[in-house]
Write an enzyme that holds these catalytic residues in place. Structure first.
Site, PDB file in Angstrom:
ATOM      1  CE1 TYR A  58      -6.440 -40.107  11.171  1.00 56.35           C
ATOM      2  CE2 TYR A  58      -5.547 -41.711   9.617  1.00 56.35           C
ATOM      3  CZ  TYR A  58      -5.439 -40.509  10.310  1.00 56.35           C
ATOM      4  OH  TYR A  58      -4.339 -39.711  10.124  1.00 56.35           O
ATOM      5  CB  CYS A  59     -12.907 -39.203  10.469  1.00 55.37           C
ATOM      6  SG  CYS A  59     -14.238 -40.363  10.865  1.00 55.37           S
ATOM      7  CB  THR A  60     -13.004 -36.420  14.763  1.00 57.39           C
ATOM      8  OG1 THR A  60     -12.261 -35.495  13.984  1.00 57.39           O
ATOM      9  CG2 THR A  60     -12.939 -36.024  16.232  1.00 57.39           C
ATOM     10  CB  CYS A 119     -13.419 -43.036   8.681  1.00 52.52           C
ATOM     11  SG  CYS A 119     -13.790 -43.036  10.431  1.00 52.52           S
TER      12      CYS A 119
END
Length: 247
Positions: A182-184, A189
């Site tokens: 996951y990322c912002t 991701c």
């Protein structure tokens, strides 16, 4: 007071006429009094734009009128002030730098898990097959320090180009587990999940990233805030900006 609409969006798609597209997008955005950053590369588009709501949505509609960008989706949040100082449109080698030319999401994505499905996995403690779920934060260490999923794995990287080496070093530890990168907003991701799968890891990407998770299921299983790269600095799980000190 007229509130400011902020959107973040990206799409991995093959683009060619980058300089012509850059000039057209810059002209349209400036003409609509928008501010923010748009990054163009042969692999796609990545953007963060803010302004009056009708102008922002009109800009997004114009982007989608290009068949190559018709699948572009945006995450919305609101602020009282304009979080960007000016409008910038750049052409770069990658819309998110990883320095792994074989990773080409525009050709084929890694499997994605929806926020709703991920919440169910985290609620029950396993995925639907009963396997351990590992949340893997692909962001830089300083971003992670603002907030993260509870118990998430954090490799303390300083830039995304360090991710491949960290992934190779951790490959054996991730074997047999369901890994959710996951990322912002989803862009990092997405590349991360492809690389992990190339390393033999059963990896998924969180569809829409942290902001998509906040928008669709709230802050369950999340602690802290989400760092954003503009003057708002960080967002709460309800997508409200960090409160500014009056001092």
């Amino acid at each position: 007071m007229t509130r400011v609409l902020n959107i973040s969006a990206y799409l991995f798609t093959s683009l060619t006429d980058l300089e012509t597209l850059r000039e057209a997008l810059l002209s349209r955005a400036v003409g609509a009094d928008l501010r923010g950053t748009v990054i163009l590369a042969e692999e796609g588009i990545n953007l963060f734009v803010a302004g009056e709501s009708a102008a922002v949505r009109g800009f997004l509609a114009a982007l989608r009128s290009d068949p190559r960008l018709s699948a572009l989706t945006a995450k919305e949040s609101w602020s009282d002030d304009q979080p960007f100082g000016k409008m910038i449109v750049k052409v770069k080698r990658e819309i998110i730098r990883m320095d792994q030319p074989t990773i080409r999401p525009e050709v084929g994505r890694a499997p994605a898990v929806s926020p709703e499905r991920l919440k169910r996995w985290l609620d029950q403690g396993t995925d639907d097959e009963g396997r351990e779920v590992v949340m893997l934060d692909t962001r830089n260490a300083f971003e992670v320090d603002y907030g993260r999923f509870d118990g998430a794995l954090d490799w303390r990287i300083d830039r995304f180009t360090q991710f491949p080496d960290a992934a190779r070093a951790a490959r054996e530890d991730l074997a047999g587990k369901t890994v959710v990168s996951y990322c912002t907003g989803g862009i990092r991701c997405e590349k991360a999940a492809i690389h992990l799968r190339e390393q033999g890891v059963d990896a998924f990407q969180l569809d829409g990233g942290i902001l998509g998770y906040f928008e669709r299921v709230g802050g369950t299983h999340w602690s802290g805030e989400c760092f954003v790269f503009d003057e708002r600095e960080a967002l709460s799980a309800d997508l409200s900006p960090r409160a500014r000190s009056s001092s």
